[in-house]
Design an enzyme around this catalytic site. Structure first.
Site, PDB file in Angstrom:
ATOM      1  N   GLY A  76       0.756  -1.244   0.000  1.00  0.00           N
ATOM      2  CA  GLY A  76       0.000   0.000   0.000  1.00  0.00           C
ATOM      3  C   GLY A  76       0.782   1.287   0.000  1.00  0.00           C
ATOM      4  N   GLU A 109       3.906  -6.935   1.664  1.00  0.00           N
ATOM      5  CA  GLU A 109       3.503  -7.285   0.296  1.00  0.00           C
ATOM      6  C   GLU A 109       3.455  -6.039  -0.580  1.00  0.00           C
ATOM      7  OE1 GLU A 109      -0.449  -8.587   1.060  1.00  0.00           O
ATOM      8  OE2 GLU A 109       0.164 -10.352   2.175  1.00  0.00           O
ATOM      9  N   PRO A 110       4.573  -5.374  -0.804  1.00  0.00           N
ATOM     10  CA  PRO A 110       4.519  -4.140  -1.598  1.00  0.00           C
ATOM     11  C   PRO A 110       4.435  -4.436  -3.095  1.00  0.00           C
ATOM     12  CG  PRO A 110       6.775  -4.596  -0.956  1.00  0.00           C
ATOM     13  CD  PRO A 110       5.933  -5.703  -0.383  1.00  0.00           C
ATOM     14  N   GLY A 111       3.704  -3.596  -3.804  1.00  0.00           N
ATOM     15  CA  GLY A 111       3.626  -3.726  -5.259  1.00  0.00           C
ATOM     16  C   GLY A 111       3.968  -2.401  -5.908  1.00  0.00           C
ATOM     17  N   ARG A 134      -6.129   3.610 -15.186  1.00  0.00           N
ATOM     18  CA  ARG A 134      -6.153   4.266 -13.877  1.00  0.00           C
ATOM     19  C   ARG A 134      -6.824   5.660 -13.900  1.00  0.00           C
ATOM     20  NH1 ARG A 134      -2.347   5.708 -11.215  1.00  0.00           N
ATOM     21  NH2 ARG A 134      -3.271   5.209  -9.219  1.00  0.00           N
ATOM     22  N   TYR A 178      -9.892   5.563 -11.505  1.00  0.00           N
ATOM     23  CA  TYR A 178      -9.670   6.144 -10.166  1.00  0.00           C
ATOM     24  C   TYR A 178      -9.468   7.660 -10.202  1.00  0.00           C
ATOM     25  CZ  TYR A 178      -7.960   1.291  -9.512  1.00  0.00           C
ATOM     26  OH  TYR A 178      -7.812  -0.067  -9.496  1.00  0.00           O
ATOM     27  N   CYS A 181     -14.284   5.213 -27.275  1.00  0.00           N
ATOM     28  CA  CYS A 181     -15.577   5.918 -27.302  1.00  0.00           C
ATOM     29  C   CYS A 181     -16.183   6.060 -25.910  1.00  0.00           C
ATOM     30  CB  CYS A 181     -16.528   5.196 -28.231  1.00  0.00           C
ATOM     31  SG  CYS A 181     -15.858   5.149 -29.882  1.00  0.00           S
ATOM     32  N   TYR A 201      -0.083  -1.411 -11.962  1.00  0.00           N
ATOM     33  CA  TYR A 201      -1.498  -1.363 -12.309  1.00  0.00           C
ATOM     34  C   TYR A 201      -1.683  -0.687 -13.671  1.00  0.00           C
ATOM     35  CZ  TYR A 201      -1.450  -2.621  -7.451  1.00  0.00           C
ATOM     36  OH  TYR A 201      -1.162  -3.258  -6.271  1.00  0.00           O
TER      37      TYR A 201
HETATM   38  C1  LIG Z   1      -3.606  -8.242  -0.300  1.00  0.00           C
HETATM   39  C2  LIG Z   1      -2.788  -7.218  -1.015  1.00  0.00           C
HETATM   40  N1  LIG Z   1      -1.460  -7.191  -0.813  1.00  0.00           N
HETATM   41  C3  LIG Z   1      -0.667  -6.306  -1.445  1.00  0.00           C
HETATM   42  C4  LIG Z   1      -1.195  -5.373  -2.336  1.00  0.00           C
HETATM   43  C5  LIG Z   1      -0.254  -4.427  -3.007  1.00  0.00           C
HETATM   44  O1  LIG Z   1      -0.556  -3.107  -2.743  1.00  0.00           O
HETATM   45  P1  LIG Z   1       0.381  -1.962  -3.305  1.00  0.00           P
HETATM   46  O2  LIG Z   1       0.580  -2.220  -4.752  1.00  0.00           O
HETATM   47  O3  LIG Z   1      -0.373  -0.725  -3.060  1.00  0.00           O
HETATM   48  O4  LIG Z   1       1.655  -2.020  -2.541  1.00  0.00           O
HETATM   49  C6  LIG Z   1      -2.569  -5.350  -2.565  1.00  0.00           C
HETATM   50  C7  LIG Z   1      -3.152  -4.352  -3.472  1.00  0.00           C
HETATM   51  O5  LIG Z   1      -4.235  -3.875  -3.348  1.00  0.00           O
HETATM   52  C8  LIG Z   1      -3.394  -6.302  -1.893  1.00  0.00           C
HETATM   53  O6  LIG Z   1      -4.713  -6.335  -2.095  1.00  0.00           O
END
Ligand SMILES: Cc1ncc(COP(=O)(O)O)c(C=O)c1O
Length: 439
Positions: free
Chosen positions: A261, A295-297, A334, A338, A366, A395
């Site tokens: 997050g 769990e960073p993305g 996005r 969002y 469209c 994303y």
């Molecule tokens: C369960 C879980 N873990 C990790 C993430 C990764 O979040 P972010 O990309 O914001 O770090 C998400 C994204 O919504 C998620 O739902």
């Protein structure tokens, strides 16, 4: 923080590029990403095309883990595959030592295909199907994050039927508002995710009594693109309280998964640092003797990608001109989904220094929502000019579709001064190759 559509606070093209050291203008080559001219990639591969900086992903992984180490924390990083599931990115993070956080059987298989061992995979998600849970059991993934009492029952039956013992964590909903976009907030009591905070202790005790289920700890995730640390502190403290309560009842808790997050400064706005997050984790968990995970993305991959596009035409109106690109909401959804703000900069160095004027930057799909920027101050752009839409590494390609029968764009990987295509542009006939006319 600036309101999302307030154009008076837009950073200039020069400010956007200066804040992203992997991007630079060369007077002749134009915008370069890690010394590779983006115009050359566009000339060869065409547009729209996603381009990723491997060095930036690597550097960000090291910065994140370095901040955790500096705080004296041994945090296990599981890269959130959903943010960018290209095999190249998965292999990069796996090579750096990360595990993976997956939310589907497809992500699980992609992560293992990229070389991430199942023991380093955490399986999250609110609706894992029986087949997906069977796959997780047969692959013997490191941990399954349970999101409901119903899922726990389902997994327990499957584990018994398949004669497997499975390590689980309860994903708890801490009922904290992360202050981000409503569609990506996940930790309020009214959101569909996680086990209600007040139910967690009873369910944990129940899980501990189930055969073939081994509860190892707790997990949380309160949302994405979070730009303040206060919600994290609040949620971490609630999780720490829960660890105390569970232990007080004689239940074993060895791990806490702190979720992802961490937000990124799309608009050059202030954003929390990994050091700040580490301090928040330490503040809540330092005396608990738990194995921490995250769990960073987005934070790892978002800034590392751009979406290259070309100007199709500039439509003059009585108001402001519309710059129509060959990229659209089917590529990068996005902004439409969002109201997300992405920097847009010209690829040509000459275009970049032209006098800024207001325009809207749109795609050809469209829908009026197919708008990348409204009333944005940009140097004049002419047909065939190229632009780079910034911070598109997370994303982006993963959420693209073929809406309006538009093939999926190519993806390019830049590493060590060289570039290669990591996903071909989808051929046009692939759009209907799995279809049949009804008999
Ligand atoms: C369960 C879980 N873990 C990790 C993430 C990764 O979040 P972010 O990309 O914001 O770090 C998400 C994204 O919504 C998620 O739902």
């Amino acid at each position: 923080m600036a309101p999302p559509n307030d154009p008076t606070t837009d950073p200039s093209v020069q400010d956007l590029v200066a804040a992203r050291p992997w991007l630079e203008y060369d007077a002749i080559a134009g915008l370069v990403l890690d010394d590779v001219p983006l115009a050359g990639i566009a000339d060869t591969v065409g547009t729209p095309t996603w381009v990723y900086s491997a060095a930036t992903m690597r550097a960000r992984y090291k910065a994140l883990t370095g901040a955790m180490n500096d705080a004296g924390l041994d945090v296990h990083v599981h890269y959130a595959v959903k943010a960018n599931d290209s095999l190249a990115a998965l292999a990069l993070f796996g090579g750096e030592g990360a595990g993976a956080d997956v939310v589907s059987g497809g992500e699980l298989l992609k992560a293992t295909r990229a070389g991430i061992h199942p023991s380093r995979i955490v399986y999250s998600g609110v609706g894992k199907s029986q087949n997906e849970l069977r796959l997780a059991l047969s692959e013997d993934v490191g941990q399954i994050n349970i999101e409901s009492a119903e899922e726990l029952e389902m997994l327990s039956a499957l584990a018994a039927a398949n004669d497997r013992t499975v390590r689980i964590a309860l994903r708890v909903n801490p009922d904290v508002d992360a202050g981000t976009n409503d569609k990506i907030t996940t930790g309020r009591a009214t959101d569909k995710f996680g086990i209600a905070y007040d139910d967690a202790v009873a369910l944990y005790a129940k899980a501990a009594a189930m055969p073939r289920i081994e509860p190892v700890g707790l997990a949380m995730h309160i949302g994405s693109q979070i730009l303040g640390l206060a919600p994290y502190r609040q949620a971490f403290n609630r999780m720490a309280d829960l660890v105390h309560t569970l232990r007080h009842k004689g239940l074993s808790v060895t791990t806490v998964d702190c979720g992802g997050g961490l937000g990124i400064p799309y608009r050059n706005e202030p954003a929390p640092s990994p050091a700040g997050l580490a301090a928040a984790m330490k503040g809540a968990f330092h005396n608990l003797d738990v194995r921490l995970a995250m769990e960073p993305g987005r934070w790892l991959v978002g800034p590392a990608g751009v979406l290259l596009a070309s100007v199709v035409l500039v439509k003059q109106t009585a108001f402001e001109p519309f710059v129509v690109l060959d990229a659209a909401m089917n590529d990068l959804v996005r902004p439409a989904m969002y109201d997300a703000w992405h920097g847009i900069v010209p690829v040509s160095a000459i275009d970049a220094v032209g006098p800024a004027r207001r325009c809207s930057v749109v795609g050809p799909v469209c829908e009026s929502g197919d708008t990348f920027a409204r009333s944005r101050l940009l140097p004049p752009l002419v047909p065939n000019a190229r632009v780079a839409i910034l911070d598109a590494g997370a994303y982006g390609a993963v959420m693209s579709s073929t809406y309006n029968a538009r093939p999926m764009a190519a993806e390019v990987w830049v590493d060590g001064g060289r570039w290669s295509v990591i996903r071909d542009r989808q051929p046009i006939d692939a759009l209907w190759e799995r279809e049949r006319l009804p008999t």
